[in-house]
Structure formats: C-alpha cells, structure tokens
Write an enzyme that holds these catalytic residues in place. Sequence first.
Site, short mmCIF file in Angstrom:
data_model
loop_
_atom_site.label_atom_id
_atom_site.label_comp_id
_atom_site.label_asym_id
_atom_site.label_seq_id
_atom_site.Cartn_x
_atom_site.Cartn_y
_atom_site.Cartn_z
N PHE A 164 0.87 -1.06 -0.07
CA PHE A 164 0.33 -0.47 0.13
C PHE A 164 1.30 1.12 -0.11
O PHE A 164 0.41 2.28 0.75
CB PHE A 164 -0.63 0.43 1.63
CG PHE A 164 -2.05 -1.36 1.36
CD1 PHE A 164 -2.43 -1.70 0.55
CD2 PHE A 164 -1.43 -1.97 2.69
CE1 PHE A 164 -3.07 -3.10 0.65
CE2 PHE A 164 -1.92 -3.21 3.04
CZ PHE A 164 -3.51 -3.59 1.77
N ILE B 154 -10.83 -3.34 -18.43
CA ILE B 154 -9.70 -4.34 -17.16
C ILE B 154 -9.59 -5.66 -17.37
O ILE B 154 -9.98 -6.52 -17.78
CB ILE B 154 -11.16 -4.37 -15.86
CG1 ILE B 154 -11.64 -3.20 -15.45
CG2 ILE B 154 -11.04 -5.50 -14.90
CD1 ILE B 154 -11.53 -2.53 -14.84
N GLN C 265 -9.84 -5.67 -5.86
CA GLN C 265 -8.88 -4.54 -4.81
C GLN C 265 -9.44 -2.77 -5.34
O GLN C 265 -9.78 -2.57 -4.21
CB GLN C 265 -7.63 -4.30 -6.44
CG GLN C 265 -6.33 -4.18 -5.42
CD GLN C 265 -5.25 -3.68 -6.97
OE1 GLN C 265 -5.37 -3.72 -7.32
NE2 GLN C 265 -4.62 -3.53 -6.21
N GLY D 268 -5.70 0.77 -14.21
CA GLY D 268 -4.79 0.48 -12.97
C GLY D 268 -6.32 1.55 -11.87
O GLY D 268 -6.96 1.68 -12.19
N GLU E 42 -5.70 2.67 -6.50
CA GLU E 42 -5.75 3.81 -5.97
C GLU E 42 -7.10 3.86 -5.06
O GLU E 42 -7.89 4.52 -4.95
CB GLU E 42 -4.55 4.14 -5.95
CG GLU E 42 -2.96 3.29 -5.11
CD GLU E 42 -2.55 4.43 -5.44
OE1 GLU E 42 -2.06 4.77 -4.98
OE2 GLU E 42 -1.63 3.93 -6.86
#
Lengths: 725, 150
Positions: free
Chosen positions: A233, A615, A624, A687, A690
């Site tokens: 992380f 994806i 995630q 991505g 986050e």
Amino acid sequence: MTARLDSPLKVTGRARYGSDHNPPGMVFGYVVLSTVAHGEVTAMDVTAVRDAPGVLAVYTPFESLELHTPHNPIMGATWVPLQDTDVAYRGQPIGFVVAETFEQARDAASLVEVSYRERTPLTSLEDGLAAAEDAPPSMDGSPHTVTVLASGVESIEDALAASPVVVEATYTTAPQNHAAMEPHSAVAVWESGTLTVYSGNQGSDLQAASLAQALAEPLSAVHAVNPFVGGAFGGKGATSVPAFLAAAAARDLGRPVKAALTREQVFTATGTRAATVQRLALGAEKDGTLVALRHDSWSSTPMSRAFIEQTSHSTSREWYTTPNMVISQKMVPLNIPPTTFMRAPGEAPGSFALESAIDELAVELGMDPIELRRRNSSLAPPGKDLQWSSKHLDECFGIGAERFGWSQRSEGGRVDGDWLVGLGTATAMFPALRFPASVRVTLNADDTAEVATSGADPGTGLLSVLSLIGADSLDIAPERVTPRLGDSALPSGGMSGGSTATASAGSAIMVAAPEVIDELLTLAAAPGAPFEGAEVSYADGRVLATDGRSLTFGEVLRAVDRSSIAAVGSSAPGEEMSKHSFSSFGAQFCEVRVHRWTREVRVSRMLGVFDAGRIINEQPARSQLMGGMIWGVSAALHEGMEIEADGRLANGDFASYLIPVNADIPDVDVQFVQYPDTLHNPVGARGVGEIGIVGVAAAIANAVFNATGTRVRNIPIAIEDLLDE
Amino acid sequence: MDISLQINGKSERLSVEPGVTLLDALRERLDVTGPKKGCDRGQCGACTVHVGGRPVLACLTLAATVREPVTTVEGLASGDDLHPVQQAFVDQDALQCGFCTSGQIMSAVAAVEQDVPDVREFMSGNLCRCSAYPNIVAAVDQVRGADASV
Ligand code: FES
Ligand code: FES
C-alpha cells in the site's frame, strides 16, 4: 475469469514470504527504538546486553554498521539507521541486537540503557500551522501555489466575492499507518560474496539497487527475492530498516540474519500518511456553475521534510471546470515518524475535503449533488489544453444512481426504528500513470511460454495479469504461460505502486511478444529450418506457411534444436503525455445508519462504479477496488494515529489503532464501465489499485449529513462529533 | 525444556525455553511457516491454528503447554486436494496479499464446523488489511451452502 494464480500456494501456507525463510545457521536481529521524540543519543550502555545469553552483536550509532544513503528515482533518498546520534521522532531505530534465537535477541534488546540530551519536540500540526513552510514543487514539477484566473479577474478573493453563492470550510484528516498485515522484515544471506535478501517490497530491482548502494557493493552482488509480499500500500516502496540492518549484520557476522519489526515498531519505524488541514472556498452561480475555487492545504512532514501529502494539487487542480482557481500547499515539519506514499497519496485525504465541500455547496444551492458534479465536470484540468483521453464519469454516476436507488434519497434522510439512515455520494479520480518497465517473454520448446519481470505482486494480482496479457499477446491459452516476478535477477519491472503495474508491465509485454514472434519466424524460415525460404506468419501459437503447412512454436524450436528463445521488451511513458490528460474516474455511493441514541455510525451499503479503462482480470480487479473502498470506510470511521505532545504514539498497536474487522463491513458492490484507454497505453488499462479509496470518506460524511443534519469536517468521524451540544 | 508436539499428524520433539510461543516454535524451530506473525499480541488472528480441533492464537500459547494435536493450514489439504474451505477461498477470491489467509482459513474451518450463527462476527478476530472481508464471508457461505445441499 481467471483465478488469482498464486491462490493455491497462499491457501495452503506454501507461499513463503520474507520472514518465512529459515536458512541453516540463521540468527535473529531485534531493532531498538528511541524513547524520546527529539534530541540526541549521548550514550548507549550495552554491557548487560553483551553478557546476555546468546548475544552475538550489538550495533548502535557508536558502534555502527556502515550504511550509505541510497537514492532511487521514485523514492528519492532512503534513510538508513544508526549512522548518527540525532533523534527526530519517538520510535526511531537507534540500535540492533543480534542473538542465536529470537527470544534471546528480544530479551537482550530490553537491556539497552540509552541516555539522551532531550529537546522539546514539536508534534502538533495545529500548533505548527502559523510557522508552516512552503512545500517544495510537487512530483509533476508544479510550484506550491498554482493560480488560474480568467482574464480581467484580479484575484481569487475578487472572484469569490463576486460569486452569488459561496461555501467556505476547513477540513482535517488524521495521520495513518499502512498497517499491512506483514510487518517489515528480512532474511539476509551472504554466500560467496553475494547477498540474497528475502524481504517484502514493492520492487525487487529497486530494493536490490538500494541495498547495493547502502552496502557499497556492486549491484551484481545483491539479489532481492520477494515473490510474495504481505501487503504494501505504499509502505514497502522504500527498503526497510530491518532489510538494511539484516543485510549489513549478515555481512559483518558471516551468518544469515532474520530481522522483523514488531507490530508496535511498524507504526513508527516505517512510513505513515501525513495529517492534513485543508481550507476550501467554492464560489458558484445560482445554477451551480462553479466560478471560483480556492483550496489551501497543509501537510505534516517529518523533520527531514522528505514527503508531503499533496491534497489540493491531487484533487482541486484537476477535478472540476472553473475559470478561477488557486491551490496552495504548505508543510509543517514535526517530530513525527516518517511520512511516505500511502494508497492514493494526496487524493484520499484531498477528496475528503473537496467532495465534502461540493456536497456543502449542493446543500447551499438546494441542488442534487450528482447534478452539481455533472454541471461542473471537467473536459480538461482547469487552465490546461490537454483534454482527458477518455472520461465516462457521468455514465458512472448514471449507473450508480440507478443501482443504488439514489432517487429514493430525501433531504434529511429517513428513519428506520432507532436508526437515522442517509445516502451520500462523491467523485473519485486517480491519475493514470506509467513507470518504465521491462519484461522478458520466452517461448519454450515444450510449447509453453514464460513472462518474467522483477516487479512485485503485493496482492494486486499482477502475477495473473502477466499471464493473461502474455497469453493474449502470444495468442495462446493462459495455462501455457508461466508468469514470474519478485526477483531482482529478472528484467527490471520497477515499482508496483501508483496503480501503474498493469499498464507498465502490460505495455512491455506487448513490445516483447511481437519481438520474440519475429525471431521465431526468422528461425522457422532460415536455411535448414522446417519452413526454409517460405513466407510464414504466426497465429494461435503456430507458425503458418502460405502453402497451408503449420507447426507449433515448440515444434519449430525442436526442429531447429533450440530449447527456447526470448526477447525483452521495455516501455515507458512517452509522447502520449503531450497529447492528453489521463485519469481514472469513479462514482462512490454509501448508505450509513447512525444510531439515534448512541450515535454509532454503521455503513450499511456501498457501491463504486469505475471508469478505469480496460479491466484485464475482473475478479481480482473487483477485489482490489473493494479493498480500496473499505480503506475509505476505515479512513472515515476507524483509523487515525494519535500522537501525544511528547511524540509518543498513543495507539500504536492493533488493539487501539482501529481498522475495520469483518463485522464492520457490509456487502460492497463494484461495477465497471469499460472503455479501453489505448491513448494512454497499448493495453488500455489505467489501473485500479488506488482509485477505490478516493472519495469514500466524503461519501460517508455526506451520508452522515444526510442522515443527521450534522456536517463533520474531520476524519475519522467519532461518536463525539455527532453528539448534540 | 524438552517437549513433544503433534503437528499435522507428525510427532516433533524439541527443546525450548519455557517462554517460547507455539507460533515461534512452529515458525522458527519446525519451519512450519503457514501460521503468520502479524502482531504477536493476540490482536490480529494471523497466527490462528487448531489445537485439539479448536482455533487458538499460536502467539498467545506457550509451546510447552500444548498437549493436544496441532493442525496448521499446511495440515488441511489431503495431498493435492484442497480442503473445501481452501477451495472456497480460491473460488471467491477471498485473499489478496495472502498474509492473513492461513489464519482466516483456520477460523473459517471452525466457523463451518461449529455452524456459527453470525459468520461476520465469528470472523472478526482475523484482521485483513487488504480487506477481502465480503469475499471471506462468501467463501464460508460457499462451503456451508454445499454442506446444506448434500
Ligand atoms: S500474531 Fe497472533 S494474533 Fe496476531
Ligand atoms: S489478504 Fe492481505 S491481509 Fe488479508
């Protein structure tokens, strides 16, 4: 759908993480931490330590292991322990005891007597605001203050004064610890002049490079291995204190050394997310059109000033269209543990402030907050010409509103027995980035392939992504592709961070695969080869000739007597950066229930709809994003480091540093709109590591307001914040 | 002191100080590294093993006090066949980094065996910072659903 490829190893206990290695002859190191927050170590009496059973060595700033400060392009300089006597925070590593067993090292470490010359520590962000310093330029090079004003407008104050509707508020967010379940640890083994280090980290090649620099050894003498990383992380981007100490002590003692931080030590001896204060002012027309935005940010930072949590630059700089905008970033150096990247650094706390303020503006305007966000959606960051490459945020809100039953929301929420129920929403954005990465693609004579890079999979699913993109690029089934990662001997995959790994490594695979196929075709048509002189092409794992003949790549390799052929492909951010702006987008929805009498807040439903490009592997991607959203719940309602005036961390263990447990978390709905963003990278993925956390804390605070009418401008939200005066 | 332990059906004799925990005996003396050390204080559940069929925290158990057989995550599968709970964790993607997973699985096996009324509450002694919680509940439900349909 492909399962996570390393799941079978992880569910059977066969996956060996750093500290699971037990080489013969291994001894144990235990780190000693400072017990004052500011000052100087004047003496360390280690006589009793040396006499304790099993002790092999005691290292202190006075009898140290030589370590040099390493630098890398992403993390900058990494602090190395025991090189001087300065103490800048409480819980700073100041000693290292090595003994035959773990228990002996731990018990002996408690016998170290430390004398300090103490100075008064600065630990309060609030008290330090008046003396705040301007922050250094942000990572993209922008100065601490950015001003965009429409022509004819003198100042942001003028623009705000001229706005028919204005909201102004100050928000605060708590410092946090990554609290990955795997404490930072390392096993270091020197064998014939080569160091092998097993230590969870976000990039094995970067870790090997920093250890080589720290130890003044050639890079070729250091081998970092971390195929399994127990959560990172952002907190395992830098090489850890136990890794430096274990490596140096192993060299000194000629024995393998294992060192792990205790959970309590992890809270201060690694990195943390900085605390922030953010002042926002939004000016709008009566129809909701934003005309002025001011976002001033303060971040705590350690005395080294090594890392700033950039909240306004990470959010208000880009999120909404406004003709007038001023953002600023200041820092307050304190005697606190080091700060560093933590999941959505800047965006996570920044979005709490900005998305709360937008909700406050919606209330002031009497407008639906989704409508307000739609009205001000940006085509490009304010004052920039480069438009978003692919933005489908409105669609995310549309799907989300429908699925979540947003139309049922009423002003003032609803009541269900003793529970006040409210709905809240927020925007999520996270920049689409790429780091340089190299990947090797190998074709084997047994008709299998290998895709290999040094990068890390700290639970992200990169291992499976390598196999899927590899299979796609080689036009074969994923079962035939063996992915490998987490080993610095492999081509440099860089850092698993910034939600970049899929785009970076994936793009490199798409360079390497055609190269190895070209080589295969050249071999196949070479003199003496099965397709000598023929025109050949490749499909489906086979070499095809125009006359209809075909052979698998394995058959070709066997025919020309090669066991394998390989190509390394590299990719890096390129000219796309001068053509578009890149970001992922999402719409967050939360339902909260606040107990009428106890004021306990429970999150009862959550939905995130994300526009993150293509994806690659749905289930791990969903997991995630869900994990990120739960981190948002944690930030909103659970976690925060409580640093006392003397610099002691009041809640530095898992009993008192609260993170959600299973019973705190409802079902979490994650949806995608999939628009591959091939303007950003050939894979089309942006991505998902986050963006899941971004906006959630605001959506929860906004839902709490909807339920109770109380606006809480600090996180974590505590029961006290919701008690009537 | 000399002690003997039954670990995953195997007898082990070893000599330890009285203060050595079951977790450190397993990990550092017997190379049984499935159980993980997330806190060493009974606050995270990563070290969960079964002693005499009951889930216990190996970091809070002194090795010398253990009389009954110990089962760790390594002892659940029979050969290549995963235990149904292990298979359900794979199927439901109930893990990310995997560091909490051995402890989660040992607790989940107990949840299934005891047919607990509230899975979320029962599993709340096992922290997962990756936050796979909803999938962990789905994994337990998968196994219980399969049992119910037998
Ligand atoms: S290691 Fe035993 S509960 Fe955390
Ligand atoms: S899977 Fe990473 S902590 Fe649970």
